[in-house]
Design a protein around this motif. Structure first.
Motif, PDB file in Angstrom:
ATOM      1  N   MET A   1     -97.383  19.430 -35.664  1.00 27.15           N
ATOM      2  CA  MET A   1     -97.472  19.392 -34.212  1.00 27.15           C
ATOM      3  C   MET A   1     -98.640  18.512 -33.818  1.00 27.15           C
ATOM      4  SD  MET A   1     -97.361  22.516 -31.611  1.00 27.15           S
ATOM      5  CE  MET A   1     -98.696  22.722 -30.470  1.00 27.15           C
ATOM      6  N   LEU A   2     -98.380  17.574 -32.964  1.00 26.74           N
ATOM      7  CA  LEU A   2     -99.404  16.633 -32.526  1.00 26.74           C
ATOM      8  C   LEU A   2    -100.130  17.169 -31.295  1.00 26.74           C
ATOM      9  CD1 LEU A   2     -97.333  13.356 -32.844  1.00 26.74           C
ATOM     10  CD2 LEU A   2     -99.013  14.232 -34.450  1.00 26.74           C
ATOM     11  N   TRP A   3    -101.337  16.657 -31.091  1.00 22.95           N
ATOM     12  CA  TRP A   3    -102.108  17.115 -29.932  1.00 22.95           C
ATOM     13  C   TRP A   3    -101.446  16.702 -28.633  1.00 22.95           C
ATOM     14  CZ3 TRP A   3    -103.885  13.506 -26.487  1.00 22.95           C
ATOM     15  CH2 TRP A   3    -103.897  12.177 -26.918  1.00 22.95           C
ATOM     16  N   SER A   4    -100.594  15.677 -28.680  1.00 19.00           N
ATOM     17  CA  SER A   4     -99.940  15.196 -27.462  1.00 19.00           C
ATOM     18  C   SER A   4     -98.659  15.973 -27.136  1.00 19.00           C
ATOM     19  CB  SER A   4     -99.610  13.711 -27.598  1.00 19.00           C
ATOM     20  OG  SER A   4     -98.770  13.522 -28.715  1.00 19.00           O
ATOM     21  N   PRO A   6     -96.237  18.889 -25.903  1.00 20.36           N
ATOM     22  CA  PRO A   6     -96.404  19.936 -24.881  1.00 20.36           C
ATOM     23  C   PRO A   6     -96.531  21.299 -25.557  1.00 20.36           C
ATOM     24  CG  PRO A   6     -94.130  19.187 -24.955  1.00 20.36           C
ATOM     25  CD  PRO A   6     -94.927  18.283 -25.873  1.00 20.36           C
ATOM     26  N   PRO A   7     -97.223  22.219 -24.922  1.00 22.92           N
ATOM     27  CA  PRO A   7     -97.330  23.566 -25.521  1.00 22.92           C
ATOM     28  C   PRO A   7     -95.951  24.192 -25.635  1.00 22.92           C
ATOM     29  CG  PRO A   7     -98.117  23.574 -23.249  1.00 22.92           C
ATOM     30  CD  PRO A   7     -97.872  22.136 -23.627  1.00 22.92           C
ATOM     31  N   GLU A   8     -95.737  24.893 -26.744  1.00 22.36           N
ATOM     32  CA  GLU A   8     -94.418  25.475 -26.980  1.00 22.36           C
ATOM     33  C   GLU A   8     -94.319  26.817 -26.267  1.00 22.36           C
ATOM     34  OE1 GLU A   8     -92.695  25.475 -30.736  1.00 22.36           O
ATOM     35  OE2 GLU A   8     -93.560  23.573 -31.342  1.00 22.36           O
ATOM     36  N   GLU A   9     -93.736  26.794 -25.092  1.00 19.94           N
ATOM     37  CA  GLU A   9     -93.519  28.022 -24.334  1.00 19.94           C
ATOM     38  C   GLU A   9     -92.066  28.438 -24.533  1.00 19.94           C
ATOM     39  OE1 GLU A   9     -95.195  29.159 -21.010  1.00 19.94           O
ATOM     40  OE2 GLU A   9     -97.129  28.412 -21.696  1.00 19.94           O
ATOM     41  N   PRO A  10     -91.825  29.701 -24.793  1.00 19.30           N
ATOM     42  CA  PRO A  10     -90.422  30.133 -24.914  1.00 19.30           C
ATOM     43  C   PRO A  10     -89.731  30.021 -23.561  1.00 19.30           C
ATOM     44  CG  PRO A  10     -91.906  32.019 -25.011  1.00 19.30           C
ATOM     45  CD  PRO A  10     -92.764  30.795 -25.011  1.00 19.30           C
ATOM     46  N   PRO A  11     -88.439  29.760 -23.553  1.00 16.90           N
ATOM     47  CA  PRO A  11     -87.720  29.678 -22.280  1.00 16.90           C
ATOM     48  C   PRO A  11     -87.756  31.004 -21.526  1.00 16.90           C
ATOM     49  CG  PRO A  11     -86.201  29.581 -24.137  1.00 16.90           C
ATOM     50  CD  PRO A  11     -87.585  29.520 -24.697  1.00 16.90           C
TER      51      PRO A  11
END
Length: 42
Positions: A1-4, A6-11
């Motif tokens: 996972m790269l710093w760029s 987006p944060p992984e938010e669950p749907p």
């Protein structure tokens, strides 16, 4: 996972399902405790 990334938010549906499962588990746990207390008092 790269710093760029987006944060992984669950749907939203998944969050609602998880909340519902937590509530169902809590109700089930309380129900079991009450059941054991009632059975223990007999």
């Amino acid at each position: 996972m790269l710093w760029s990334d987006p944060p992984e938010e669950p749907p939203e549906e998944l969050r609602e399902a998880q909340a519902m499962l937590r509530r169902a588990g809590l109700v089930l746990a309380v129900g079991m405790v009450v059941l054991f207390v009632i059975l223990g008092l007999r």
